[in-house]
Design an enzyme around this catalytic site. Structure first.
Site, mmCIF file in Angstrom:
data_model
loop_
_atom_site.group_PDB
_atom_site.id
_atom_site.type_symbol
_atom_site.label_atom_id
_atom_site.label_comp_id
_atom_site.label_asym_id
_atom_site.label_seq_id
_atom_site.Cartn_x
_atom_site.Cartn_y
_atom_site.Cartn_z
ATOM 1 C CB THR A 125 -53.610 80.673 24.795
ATOM 2 O OG1 THR A 125 -53.521 81.519 25.934
ATOM 3 C CG2 THR A 125 -52.355 80.878 23.948
ATOM 4 C CG ASP A 126 -56.207 84.897 27.134
ATOM 5 O OD1 ASP A 126 -55.265 84.108 27.368
ATOM 6 O OD2 ASP A 126 -56.903 85.396 28.037
ATOM 7 C CD GLU A 127 -50.586 82.958 28.498
ATOM 8 O OE1 GLU A 127 -49.365 83.208 28.478
ATOM 9 O OE2 GLU A 127 -51.092 82.047 29.169
ATOM 10 C CE1 TYR A 152 -48.961 77.852 25.527
ATOM 11 C CE2 TYR A 152 -49.385 79.749 26.927
ATOM 12 C CZ TYR A 152 -49.854 78.664 26.211
ATOM 13 O OH TYR A 152 -51.193 78.400 26.158
ATOM 14 C CE LYS A 156 -51.670 77.070 21.567
ATOM 15 N NZ LYS A 156 -52.163 75.729 21.122
#
Length: 336
Positions: A125-127, A152, A156
């Site tokens: 994810t870009d997060e 989260y 990741k």
């Protein structure tokens, strides 16, 4: 490739990937999914049974993962790893499942892939990159430093680093992709866009965190999945690719568009308390992916993609209805 082992294939992006792969390639698909609250076998109804098999289980179960990967041919088959705990609010309320699934589960998979010398693709994810200032013209690239801000995104990020280390230390034939925010059919109603759509369809007002100025870079789930296939087929082993479709919108704009498309006043929403540590802005530079694989998104008009998504939720209340009451009860406890 002839068989794809897809983890998390009963979830939102995973189930759409299964449908996309079966429709657009000749691959067979085996899905491994634990069927937590975010996984739903109904999301896989109607897929061709002669090319599809479902296995219920945990990606952290080394025995099960080993048995499934033993069936794969290293010359032709691959693992596509979607399975993850992915909801930020849930990670803030209880981080441990995120550690178990996102870190330990990924470890179990890459060890099995290493033992069998299998091709492995990891969905991130870009997060993991944190956030950007609202007035910053920059976008995330593959060289952006990791700066996760929630349980989260930090788990990741940890899983990404495990995969990258296994590539370097053990020669794992892996690629990683980090994608911007997805929308489309079969997305759980806890997520931003389907929550707002189903609120309006149910006669309730959308809920907007803070001032609604937080920006996300939206991409239709079919475009995400076509990019994953492009990376599997044409990406370079050991590389990370960012997937995005130049779909930057702030949350207020998204809610206003949903209300307009559903024939409601654009200001018919409620502001609620912001999420702790809420990232300001995400933006993806997908030029590496486009240049190296020739991939391009199909849904370049966000409004059109959103209208199609609204129609899907309007037509499929039988799928999302059972999720709705419990989801809103959890949000009520959080005051959101």
């Amino acid at each position: 490739m002839s068989t794809l082992l897809v983890t998390g294939g009963a979830g939102f992006i995973g189930s759409n990937f299964v449908r996309h792969a079966l429709e657009h390639t000749g691959h067979d698909v085996v899905v491994l999914d634990k069927l937590t609250y975010a996984g739903d076998l109904a999301s896989l109804e109607g897929v061709p049974s002669d090319r599809f098999r479902f296995v219920r289980g945990d990606i952290g179960d080394a025995g099960l993962v080993g048995a499934l990967t033993a069936e794969l041919d290293p010359a032709t088959d691959a693992i596509v790893h979607f399975a993850a705990e992915s909801h930020n609010d849930n990670s803030l309320a209880g981080p441990r499942p995120f550690v178990d699934t996102n870190i330990l589960g990924t470890y179990t998979l890459i060890e099995a892939a290493r033992e069998r010398e299998l091709r492995f693709h990891h969905i991130s994810t870009d997060e993991v990159y944190g956030d950007l200032e609202l007035d910053d013209p920059a976008k995330f690239t593959e060289s952006t430093a990791y700066r996760p801000s929630s349980p989260y995104s930090s788990t990741k990020a940890a899983s990404d680093l495990l995969v990258a280390a296994w590539v370097r230390s053990f020669g794992l034939r892996a690629t990683i992709s980090s994608c911007s925010n997805n929308y489309g059919p079969y997305q759980h109603v806890e997520k931003f866009i389907p929550r707002q759509i189903t609120n309006v369809l149910g006669g309730k007002r959308p809920k907007l965190y803070g001032s609604g100025r937080n920006v996300r870079d939206w991409i239709h789930v079919d475009d995400h999945n076509s990019a994953v296939l492009a990376i599997l087929e044409r990406g370079r082993v050991g590389e990370t690719y960012l997937i995005g479709a130049n779909g930057e919108r702030n949350n207020l704009q998204v809610v206003e568009t949903i209300l307009e498309l559903l024939g409601q006043p654009r200001d018919a929403y409620d502001l609620v308390d912001d999420r702790p540590g809420h990232d300001l802005r995400y933006a993806i530079d997908a030029s590496k992916l486009r240049t190296e694989t020739g991939w391009a998104p199909r849904y370049t008009d966000f409004r059109d993609g959103l209208a199609r998504t609204i129609e899907w939720y309007r037509d499929n209340e039988a799928w999302w209805g059972p999720q709705k009451a419990a989801t809103e009860a959890r949000y009520a406890e959080l005051g959101r």
